[in-house]
Design a protein around this motif. Structure first.
Motif, PDB file in Angstrom:
ATOM      1  N   ALA A  17       3.924   1.712  15.436  1.00 13.25           N
ATOM      2  CA  ALA A  17       2.904   1.923  16.556  1.00 13.25           C
ATOM      3  C   ALA A  17       1.594   1.691  16.052  1.00 13.25           C
ATOM      4  CB  ALA A  17       3.380   3.319  16.967  1.00 13.25           C
ATOM      5  N   ASP A  18       1.191   2.294  14.847  1.00  9.60           N
ATOM      6  CA  ASP A  18      -0.256   1.941  14.606  1.00  9.60           C
ATOM      7  C   ASP A  18      -0.412   0.657  13.977  1.00  9.60           C
ATOM      8  OD1 ASP A  18      -0.371   4.674  15.113  1.00  9.60           O
ATOM      9  OD2 ASP A  18      -0.408   5.260  12.789  1.00  9.60           O
ATOM     10  N   GLY A  19       0.605  -0.508  13.701  1.00 12.70           N
ATOM     11  CA  GLY A  19       0.113  -1.592  13.338  1.00 12.70           C
ATOM     12  C   GLY A  19      -0.301  -1.559  11.944  1.00 12.70           C
ATOM     13  N   LYS A  20       0.211  -0.663  11.017  1.00 15.91           N
ATOM     14  CA  LYS A  20      -0.321  -0.565   9.649  1.00 15.91           C
ATOM     15  C   LYS A  20       0.977  -0.141   8.675  1.00 15.91           C
ATOM     16  CE  LYS A  20      -2.988   2.749   7.946  1.00 15.91           C
ATOM     17  NZ  LYS A  20      -4.033   3.647   7.801  1.00 15.91           N
ATOM     18  N   CYS A  21       0.911  -0.389   7.367  1.00 18.62           N
ATOM     19  CA  CYS A  21       1.897   0.113   6.519  1.00 18.62           C
ATOM     20  C   CYS A  21       1.416   1.044   5.483  1.00 18.62           C
ATOM     21  CB  CYS A  21       2.596  -1.122   5.774  1.00 18.62           C
ATOM     22  SG  CYS A  21       3.782  -0.694   4.662  1.00 18.62           S
ATOM     23  N   ARG A  22       1.944   2.153   5.475  1.00 15.47           N
ATOM     24  CA  ARG A  22       1.467   3.356   4.640  1.00 15.47           C
ATOM     25  C   ARG A  22       2.209   3.194   3.215  1.00 15.47           C
ATOM     26  NH1 ARG A  22       0.808   4.954   9.609  1.00 15.47           N
ATOM     27  NH2 ARG A  22      -1.375   5.942  10.247  1.00 15.47           N
ATOM     28  N   LEU A  23       3.198   2.284   2.959  1.00 16.18           N
ATOM     29  CA  LEU A  23       3.930   2.098   1.553  1.00 16.18           C
ATOM     30  C   LEU A  23       2.924   1.281   0.697  1.00 16.18           C
ATOM     31  CD1 LEU A  23       7.447   0.960   2.976  1.00 16.18           C
ATOM     32  CD2 LEU A  23       6.691   3.342   2.377  1.00 16.18           C
ATOM     33  N   ARG A  24       3.496   1.490  -0.614  1.00 14.34           N
ATOM     34  CA  ARG A  24       2.811   0.715  -1.608  1.00 14.34           C
ATOM     35  C   ARG A  24       2.586  -0.544  -1.294  1.00 14.34           C
ATOM     36  NH1 ARG A  24       1.443   1.376  -6.875  1.00 14.34           N
ATOM     37  NH2 ARG A  24       2.250   3.337  -6.992  1.00 14.34           N
ATOM     38  N   LYS A  25       1.640  -1.335  -1.482  1.00 20.00           N
ATOM     39  CA  LYS A  25       1.618  -2.868  -1.328  1.00 20.00           C
ATOM     40  C   LYS A  25       2.022  -3.484  -2.520  1.00 20.00           C
ATOM     41  CE  LYS A  25      -0.918  -1.831   2.493  1.00 20.00           C
ATOM     42  NZ  LYS A  25      -1.233  -0.634   2.358  1.00 20.00           N
ATOM     43  N   GLY A  32       3.662   1.011 -11.682  1.00 19.16           N
ATOM     44  CA  GLY A  32       3.671   2.261 -10.374  1.00 19.16           C
ATOM     45  C   GLY A  32       5.011   2.857 -10.425  1.00 19.16           C
ATOM     46  N   LYS A  33       5.971   2.569 -10.797  1.00 19.54           N
ATOM     47  CA  LYS A  33       7.348   3.395 -11.087  1.00 19.54           C
ATOM     48  C   LYS A  33       7.005   4.866 -11.624  1.00 19.54           C
ATOM     49  CE  LYS A  33      12.211   3.669 -12.332  1.00 19.54           C
ATOM     50  NZ  LYS A  33      12.901   3.660 -11.027  1.00 19.54           N
ATOM     51  N   VAL A  34       7.454   5.619 -10.956  1.00 16.90           N
ATOM     52  CA  VAL A  34       7.335   7.123 -11.607  1.00 16.90           C
ATOM     53  C   VAL A  34       8.887   7.526 -12.078  1.00 16.90           C
ATOM     54  CG1 VAL A  34       6.959   9.499 -11.231  1.00 16.90           C
ATOM     55  CG2 VAL A  34       5.423   7.860 -10.088  1.00 16.90           C
ATOM     56  N   VAL A  35       8.739   8.156 -13.390  1.00 20.46           N
ATOM     57  CA  VAL A  35       9.928   8.758 -14.135  1.00 20.46           C
ATOM     58  C   VAL A  35       9.705  10.120 -14.247  1.00 20.46           C
ATOM     59  CG1 VAL A  35      10.810   6.639 -14.727  1.00 20.46           C
ATOM     60  CG2 VAL A  35       9.613   7.968 -16.075  1.00 20.46           C
ATOM     61  N   TYR A  36      10.772  10.822 -14.577  1.00 21.75           N
ATOM     62  CA  TYR A  36      10.871  12.293 -14.847  1.00 21.75           C
ATOM     63  C   TYR A  36      11.458  12.273 -16.115  1.00 21.75           C
ATOM     64  CZ  TYR A  36      11.032  17.189 -15.371  1.00 21.75           C
ATOM     65  OH  TYR A  36      10.814  18.480 -16.019  1.00 21.75           O
ATOM     66  N   VAL A  37      10.817  12.660 -17.386  1.00 19.88           N
ATOM     67  CA  VAL A  37      11.285  12.784 -18.445  1.00 19.88           C
ATOM     68  C   VAL A  37      11.904  14.256 -18.778  1.00 19.88           C
ATOM     69  CG1 VAL A  37      10.752  12.997 -21.154  1.00 19.88           C
ATOM     70  CG2 VAL A  37       9.994  11.281 -19.794  1.00 19.88           C
ATOM     71  N   ILE A  38      13.227  14.050 -19.136  1.00 16.05           N
ATOM     72  CA  ILE A  38      14.033  15.329 -19.025  1.00 16.05           C
ATOM     73  C   ILE A  38      13.774  15.981 -20.458  1.00 16.05           C
ATOM     74  CG2 ILE A  38      16.384  16.423 -18.881  1.00 16.05           C
ATOM     75  CD1 ILE A  38      17.066  13.944 -17.106  1.00 16.05           C
ATOM     76  N   SER A  39      14.095  15.335 -21.552  1.00 17.39           N
ATOM     77  CA  SER A  39      13.981  15.848 -23.097  1.00 17.39           C
ATOM     78  C   SER A  39      14.013  14.537 -23.931  1.00 17.39           C
ATOM     79  CB  SER A  39      15.010  16.533 -23.334  1.00 17.39           C
ATOM     80  OG  SER A  39      15.235  17.125 -24.716  1.00 17.39           O
TER      81      SER A  39
END
Length: 235
Positions: A223-231, A16-23
């Motif tokens: 406040a909403d009682g939920k987590c919107r991060l990656r589980k 799941g980790k995102v990387v940016y390839v430069i070259s």
């Protein structure tokens, strides 16, 4: 996979980790090809890493399923500010093709509400704001889910409305900064020049803004009682 072409751009690792390839580069002694990349979201202090092309193009087994170690995310667009920072660090920015993919051509590989921390969540919302806003407007105009699923559209709409409302109220002091940086696309350097500031001052302003937005995102979840991060992955 030795013949696989590695282009500059975003790639999602199997975990799941995102990387940016430069070259890419070639070892002068061994002739081995190397991939140069950095983590995403981009850190305030850039850290560059290398992987052998053989390792980068390898496959791994996850829960018995064979997956590519890194998969290119063709619909994630790098911002002008990020390109300028790469160039400031001595790297060439990505080469753009003249034609542009339409949003409706394929399902977007961008994932929504999948950041690992609230700070990363805040950065993700800002850096993808123009792209997300264009996608939302396209769906509303076409009256259909164009290049996005129903559930992701709900997350996209929720986040855009939350950010827009925050900038009108609690984060109103950052509204002009946000517009110039993430809507108009000014880099940190150009924003500093326009406001006669040094780059360190703008870096500090950005850090304060991201931290304030991250706190609001966390408070919303509480406040909403939920987590919107990656589980976290279940063992």
């Amino acid at each position: 996979m030795a013949g696989r072409r590695i282009c500059a751009g975003y790639y999602r690792r199997y975990d799941g980790k995102v990387v940016y390839v430069i070259s890419t580069a070639t070892d002068a002694d061994t002739g081995e090809e190397t991939v140069i990349w950095t983590s995403y979201p981009f850190a305030d202090v850039p850290r560059y890493c290398t992987s052998s092309k053989k390792s980068f193009c390898a496959f791994v087994k996850v829960d018995g399923e064979r997956k590519a170690k890194y998969k290119r995310q063709i619909n994630m667009k790098i911002s002008a500010a990020a390109i300028e920072r790469l160039e400031d660090e001595g790297f060439r920015g990505p080469v753009r093709k003249r034609h542009r993919r339409q949003l409706e051509e394929a399902y977007d590989s961008r994932e929504y509400q999948q950041s690992l921390t609230y700070l990363a969540y805040a950065k993700d919302l800002c850096e993808n704001y123009n792209f997300d806003r264009s996608k939302y407007r396209l769906c509303v105009k076409e009256k259909r889910y164009a290049a996005i699923t129903r559930s992701d559209f709900a997350k996209l709409k929720e986040d855009l409305q939350f950010l827009d409302n925050a900038l009108k109220t609690i984060l109103s002091e950052y509204r002009d900064y946000f517009r110039e940086r993430f809507v108009d696309g000014l880099s940190i350097r150009k924003y500093a020049e326009a406001h006669q500031l040094n780059r360190g001052s703008v870096d500090y302003l950005q850090k304060k803004f991201f931290s304030a937005l991250a706190r609001l995102l966390k408070e919303r979840d509480e406040a909403d009682g939920k987590c919107r991060l990656r589980k976290p992955a279940q063992n």
